[in-house]
Design an enzyme around this catalytic site. Structure first.
Site, PDB file in Angstrom:
ATOM      1  N   CYS A 127       0.805  -1.228   0.000  1.00 41.06           N
ATOM      2  CA  CYS A 127       0.000   0.000   0.000  1.00 41.06           C
ATOM      3  C   CYS A 127       0.836   1.275   0.000  1.00 41.06           C
ATOM      4  CB  CYS A 127      -0.968  -0.013   1.189  1.00 41.06           C
ATOM      5  SG  CYS A 127      -2.201  -1.331   1.071  1.00 41.06           S
ATOM      6  N   HIS A 269      -3.045   6.532   4.619  1.00 45.74           N
ATOM      7  CA  HIS A 269      -3.639   5.293   4.118  1.00 45.74           C
ATOM      8  C   HIS A 269      -4.692   4.803   5.113  1.00 45.74           C
ATOM      9  CE1 HIS A 269      -4.314   1.428   2.428  1.00 45.74           C
ATOM     10  NE2 HIS A 269      -3.766   0.786   3.439  1.00 45.74           N
ATOM     11  N   ASN A 299     -10.844   0.111   1.950  1.00 47.21           N
ATOM     12  CA  ASN A 299      -9.392   0.123   1.857  1.00 47.21           C
ATOM     13  C   ASN A 299      -9.012  -0.009   0.384  1.00 47.21           C
ATOM     14  OD1 ASN A 299      -6.663  -0.419   1.858  1.00 47.21           O
ATOM     15  ND2 ASN A 299      -6.765  -2.167   3.245  1.00 47.21           N
TER      16      ASN A 299
END
Length: 341
Positions: A127, A269, A299
């Site tokens: 990520c 994030h 997400n």
């Protein structure tokens, strides 16, 4: 080896345009849970996914929408915003946890869609891929190796969701996957006269690489559907980030002389709502500084920071500063301070 150079090295590089793209299909957490219960035969508490994650919905890519599709769509919007076309780009980085295939690099598929002839390659770090890509683009520009870069991500982690777990234990192992949504984002990075990317910091704790991930597709597990699903321990992952994550942020604020009053927005994030609330509690960042996307988008992996930036880019005034905080499996934490030019 001949290394192309573009003349005098610039003193600063920054983000000058941004774009994002979301798939059309919206999947609610309640509908997702109903589908999992139907396929698995497991009896699940009502609204389990919504209550545990705070995620109400997410966008899901259709069967003919790929990571490259979302990346190219976001890239076109970023280029349009900058008044540019494909040939204006000399560095194209596809920076994503998702990809179209193992080989070739997905950057080439995006490039074929955009019609550029840029140096093209993939950057992959879970990520944190997108923010790593922005940092690499900045470094290439400052080194005189590129004039203008396009950094893109296309995330389709919803395809790693286990819709038919065979047991409650298997459901728990893949539970983090039920947070996933799909999205694309892109930024133009080029030399700037003032502002730009002011500071970057990273911290990596690779001893925790086994905490979570998608094991299939590499040399360890080249085949087998069971390896294509996300699996991991969400509680352990959160514990690692809580233990080491704030040190990087504290260091960044101290080194740059910034406090929360000096930061216009904080882009972090986002995994779940409780995770984001815990981040705010540990760091002390005011809630009004956060750009919250996780309840409606879930997400979205490395696209998270790019989508958030696209939502606030137009309202930021020159000279305002943004703190980006990346959290990635592996484990890595990354901060970036960017000032709008």
């Amino acid at each position: 080896m001949f290394l192309q150079s573009y003349g005098p090295q610039p003193r600063a590089a920054g983000i000058t345009a941004v774009g994002s793209m979301l798939p059309e299909e919206i999947l609610s957490s309640d509908s997702l849970q109903q589908e999992v219960a139907r396929r698995s035969g497991l009896a699940l508490p009502p609204r389990l996914l919504t209550q545990a994650t705070g995620i109400r919905s997410r966008r899901v890519a259709g069967p003919d929408v790929y990571a490259s599709t979302l990346a190219a769509g976001a890239a076109r919007r970023a280029l349009d915003a900058a008044g540019l076309t494909g040939p204006d780009i000399d560095l194209l980085l596809f920076a994503s946890a998702s990809r179209d295939m193992v080989e070739p690099a997905t950057a080439h598929i995006v490039q074929a869609e955009l019609g550029t002839r840029a140096h093209a390659l993939d950057v992959t770090n879970a990520c944190n891929s997108f923010i790593n890509g922005v940092d690499l683009a900045r470094a290439m520009i400052l080194a005189g190796r590129a004039r203008r870069a396009l950094v893109v991500t296309g995330e389709t982690p919803s395809r790693a969701v286990q819709y038919a777990p065979g047991s409650l234990a298997e459901l728990r192992e893949g539970f983090a996957g039920y947070t996933f949504g799909d999205a694309g984002a892109a930024v133009v990075v080029e030399a700037v006269e003032r502002g730009g990317i002011l500071d970057v910091d990273t911290e990596t704790h690779s001893e925790h690489w086994e905490v979570g991930g998608i094991p299939g597709g590499g040399s360890r597990h080249p085949r087998g559907d069971a390896y294509t699903y996300f699996r991991g321990d969400g509680h352990e992952l959160r514990g690692v980030f809580e233990k080491v994550g704030t040190a990087v942020i504290d260091r960044t604020l101290h080194r740059t002389g910034l406090d929360w009053d000096g930061v216009a927005k904080v882009l972090v994030h986002q995994v779940t709502v409780p995770y984001l609330e815990r981040f705010a509690e540990l760091t002390g960042v005011p809630a009004g500084k956060l750009v919250v996307t996780v309840p409606e988008l879930g997400n979205i992996a490395s696209a998270s920071i790019g989508v958030q930036l696209d939502r606030v880019f137009a309202e930021l005034a020159p000279g305002e500063r943004v703190l980006c905080v990346g959290l990635g499996g592996g484990i890595s934490i990354m901060t970036m301070v960017w000032e709008k030019s």
